[in-house]
Design an enzyme around this catalytic site. Structure first.
Site, PDB file in Angstrom:
ATOM      1  N   TRP A 168       0.908  -1.637  -0.588  1.00 18.36           N
ATOM      2  CA  TRP A 168      -0.013  -0.043   0.103  1.00 18.36           C
ATOM      3  C   TRP A 168       1.212   0.977   0.005  1.00 18.36           C
ATOM      4  O   TRP A 168       1.860   1.708   0.608  1.00 18.36           O
ATOM      5  CB  TRP A 168      -0.721   0.297   1.244  1.00 18.36           C
ATOM      6  CG  TRP A 168      -1.992  -0.613   1.003  1.00 18.36           C
ATOM      7  CD1 TRP A 168      -2.854  -1.438   2.424  1.00 18.36           C
ATOM      8  CD2 TRP A 168      -2.774  -1.850   0.381  1.00 18.36           C
ATOM      9  NE1 TRP A 168      -3.868  -2.033   2.178  1.00 18.36           N
ATOM     10  CE2 TRP A 168      -3.404  -2.387   1.203  1.00 18.36           C
ATOM     11  CE3 TRP A 168      -2.482  -1.939  -0.590  1.00 18.36           C
ATOM     12  CZ2 TRP A 168      -4.515  -3.801   0.816  1.00 18.36           C
ATOM     13  CZ3 TRP A 168      -2.600  -3.363  -1.327  1.00 18.36           C
ATOM     14  CH2 TRP A 168      -4.295  -3.862  -0.712  1.00 18.36           C
TER      15      TRP A 168
ATOM     16  N   ASN B  32      -7.040  -1.267  -4.747  1.00 17.18           N
ATOM     17  CA  ASN B  32      -7.237  -2.252  -3.928  1.00 17.18           C
ATOM     18  C   ASN B  32      -8.652  -2.749  -4.307  1.00 17.18           C
ATOM     19  O   ASN B  32      -9.657  -2.286  -4.442  1.00 17.18           O
ATOM     20  CB  ASN B  32      -7.065  -2.427  -3.072  1.00 17.18           C
ATOM     21  CG  ASN B  32      -7.417  -3.972  -2.422  1.00 17.18           C
ATOM     22  OD1 ASN B  32      -6.687  -4.835  -2.914  1.00 17.18           O
ATOM     23  ND2 ASN B  32      -7.608  -3.921  -1.389  1.00 17.18           N
ATOM     24  N   GLU B  33      -8.744  -3.876  -5.011  1.00 21.32           N
ATOM     25  CA  GLU B  33     -10.412  -4.764  -5.611  1.00 21.32           C
ATOM     26  C   GLU B  33     -11.813  -3.315  -5.692  1.00 21.32           C
ATOM     27  O   GLU B  33     -11.954  -3.282  -4.688  1.00 21.32           O
ATOM     28  CB  GLU B  33     -10.143  -5.080  -4.316  1.00 21.32           C
ATOM     29  CG  GLU B  33      -9.861  -6.521  -4.240  1.00 21.32           C
ATOM     30  CD  GLU B  33      -9.557  -7.571  -3.094  1.00 21.32           C
ATOM     31  OE1 GLU B  33     -10.792  -7.480  -2.401  1.00 21.32           O
ATOM     32  OE2 GLU B  33      -9.418  -8.640  -3.316  1.00 21.32           O
TER      33      GLU B  33
ATOM     34  N   GLU C  49      -3.469 -11.954  -6.198  1.00 21.87           N
ATOM     35  CA  GLU C  49      -3.851 -12.306  -4.539  1.00 21.87           C
ATOM     36  C   GLU C  49      -4.675 -13.634  -4.567  1.00 21.87           C
ATOM     37  O   GLU C  49      -5.526 -13.991  -5.850  1.00 21.87           O
ATOM     38  CB  GLU C  49      -5.257 -11.375  -4.294  1.00 21.87           C
ATOM     39  CG  GLU C  49      -4.995 -10.239  -3.457  1.00 21.87           C
ATOM     40  CD  GLU C  49      -5.501  -8.917  -2.806  1.00 21.87           C
ATOM     41  OE1 GLU C  49      -6.510 -10.236  -1.541  1.00 21.87           O
ATOM     42  OE2 GLU C  49      -5.425  -8.259  -2.356  1.00 21.87           O
TER      43      GLU C  49
ATOM     44  N   TYR D 267     -10.457 -16.018  -4.583  1.00 17.83           N
ATOM     45  CA  TYR D 267     -10.359 -16.529  -2.836  1.00 17.83           C
ATOM     46  C   TYR D 267     -12.086 -17.099  -2.456  1.00 17.83           C
ATOM     47  O   TYR D 267     -13.150 -17.173  -2.225  1.00 17.83           O
ATOM     48  CB  TYR D 267     -10.630 -15.587  -1.399  1.00 17.83           C
ATOM     49  CG  TYR D 267      -9.106 -14.115  -1.713  1.00 17.83           C
ATOM     50  CD1 TYR D 267      -8.317 -15.038  -0.885  1.00 17.83           C
ATOM     51  CD2 TYR D 267      -8.951 -13.319  -2.068  1.00 17.83           C
ATOM     52  CE1 TYR D 267      -7.154 -14.593  -0.664  1.00 17.83           C
ATOM     53  CE2 TYR D 267      -8.106 -12.577  -2.079  1.00 17.83           C
ATOM     54  CZ  TYR D 267      -7.077 -13.193  -1.078  1.00 17.83           C
ATOM     55  OH  TYR D 267      -6.213 -11.733  -0.873  1.00 17.83           O
TER      56      TYR D 267
ATOM     57  N   TRP E  57      -0.635 -13.632  -1.284  1.00 12.07           N
ATOM     58  CA  TRP E  57      -1.211 -13.208   0.085  1.00 12.07           C
ATOM     59  C   TRP E  57      -1.540 -14.107   1.019  1.00 12.07           C
ATOM     60  O   TRP E  57      -1.591 -15.033   1.607  1.00 12.07           O
ATOM     61  CB  TRP E  57      -2.386 -12.667  -0.085  1.00 12.07           C
ATOM     62  CG  TRP E  57      -2.939 -12.214   0.663  1.00 12.07           C
ATOM     63  CD1 TRP E  57      -3.911 -12.391   1.990  1.00 12.07           C
ATOM     64  CD2 TRP E  57      -3.367 -10.264   0.524  1.00 12.07           C
ATOM     65  NE1 TRP E  57      -4.305 -11.145   2.413  1.00 12.07           N
ATOM     66  CE2 TRP E  57      -3.711 -10.042   2.512  1.00 12.07           C
ATOM     67  CE3 TRP E  57      -3.374  -9.725  -0.264  1.00 12.07           C
ATOM     68  CZ2 TRP E  57      -4.137  -8.545   2.528  1.00 12.07           C
ATOM     69  CZ3 TRP E  57      -3.275  -8.603   0.094  1.00 12.07           C
ATOM     70  CH2 TRP E  57      -3.918  -7.659   1.108  1.00 12.07           C
TER      71      TRP E  57
END
Length: 402
Positions: free
Chosen positions: A87, A202-203, A320, A280, A361
């Protein structure tokens, strides 16, 4: 037989250590570029194994804790990891980089300077993320709250993508980061090849328009802005990979829902240099067994790879992935098996011109238990997982020499 004196021996060891350190630094020379569906470095194809460590700047803001950053970069380099995503934002709240719109904590910025400097020392390139979809470390909700507190009429967090005041806040942050001069190295961020790429967010997700069109306008505007400041570095969106309306039949690949992004149209924007996916299945398909989750993962990966190759015609990074210790039936062996499966997919597709690398991740240092999210990997403690990661690094590095 040559016999070295004790003094000569120690000078020899010192020289070798210095040369090894220099070699790591020199690996960071040159900007990573793209050509069609591959990355290139200094004219040669660039393959890599990498990792996520979002926390680096946050920890580095406290000089007494910087050894954790140094340790992780050193251990990562030893495991052959050569790209790190982290980040470059922290909006409001505890230890914020951006305390309020346009107001920055120089101490935290110097923490980011340290991160970049340490990455360079260890031959690791960085993907720097400029904001967050979620409220962790501020992100999109914090920008909207700042505008609301300033008297701007806002409806919800999706105003981040359309409100001119909020877009101005974001652009100011982007400019502040990209035009920063590192207080340790003296090199401007936009001139530093240690940085491989910028990532817009991010996302990103958008609930007011599930088609992906509303987000597309924001990406186009911000991508053009970033490139106007810095045309040396690569740029990506930061997407998970959810499909939208460009190819309706592709929506069946999604895990049963949309999030307001369109993997295809969002990445077709000219200023976006490469595509990304996250995965995920343990969260997205919660309640499904391992076989169902792995079948989804295979379809998810191959679909995005095909679209990146034939429609978008840009490189793809698996940005990720991981397996959580909070999953039912979790074990170290299950995690290692999952990672190895993903790694083999990445390697096998890389050999045929597919993905150039993946970012697990996530990697953490010892003594960071309060940061654990279930996916943490401590290279100095998790020997079997470190072995799986190192093996993948060797496979990907070998592709550089073919």
């Amino acid at each position: 037989m040559v016999c070295l004196s004790r003094t000569s021996f120690f000078w020899g060891v010192f020289l070798l250590a210095a040369l090894a350190s220099e070699a790591r630094v020199l690996q960071s020379s040159g900007f990573v570029q793209t050509r069609n569906t591959r990355f290139f470095l200094n004219g040669s194809p660039f393959f890599f194994n990498g990792f996520n460590s979002y926390w680096l700047m946050h920890i580095s803001a406290e000089p007494s804790q910087r050894n954790k950053v140094s340790d992780v970069f050193r251990q990562a380099s030893d495991a052959g990891l050569s790209v790190c995503r982290t980040w470059a934002f922290s909006d409001g709240g505890y230890q914020a980089l951006q305390i309020s719109p346009g107001v920055y904590d120089e101490r935290v910025f110097q923490g980011l300077d340290f991160v970049i400097s340490e990455a360079r020392k260890n031959g690791i390139r960085l993907v720097l993320t400029l904001s967050n979809n979620y409220q962790d470390f501020g992100g999109r909700p914090q920008y909207v709250n700042w505008a609301r507190n300033a008297g701007v009429q806002v409806n919800n967090d999706d105003d981040f993508y359309i409100n001119p005041v909020i877009k101005g806040y974001y652009k100011n942050h982007v400019k502040r980061v990209i035009t920063r001069v590192n207080t340790i190295t003296g090199v401007g961020y936009k001139d530093d090849p240690t940085i491989m790429a910028w990532e817009l967010m991010n996302e990103p997700r958008c609930q007011i328009d599930y088609s992906g069109k509303a987000l597309n306008g924001w990406i186009q505007e911000m991508a053009s802005f970033v490139k106007s400041l810095d045309n040396k570095h690569l740029l990506t969106v930061g997407m998970e990979g959810f499909y939208g309306d460009t190819l309706p039949e592709r929506k069946t690949v999604n895990p049963g829902y949309q999030v307001g992004t369109d993997f295809i149209s969002n990445h077709l924007i000219r200023e976006i240099d490469f595509t990304t996916i996250h995965a995920y299945p343990d969260i997205w398909l919660n309640g499904k067994d391992d076989n169902a989750q792995m079948a989804f993962l295979q379809t998810w990966t191959m679909s995005h790879l095909a679209d990146s190759r034939t429609i978008i015609k840009k490189p793809l990074i698996f940005a990720e992935f991981g397996k959580s210790s909070k999953d039912t039936g979790y074990s170290i062996n299950a995690r290692d098996s999952f990672l190895n499966s993903v790694y083999l997919d990445i390697y096998n597709t890389a050999r045929s011109g597919g993905m150039s690398g993946g970012l697990v991740w996530q990697i953490m240092a010892e003594g960071m238990e309060s940061y654990y999210d279930g996916y943490e990997i401590v290279l100095s403690k998790d020997a079997s997982t470190t072995s799986v990661i190192t093996q993948q690094s060797r496979r990907m590095t070998a592709l550089d020499h073919k």
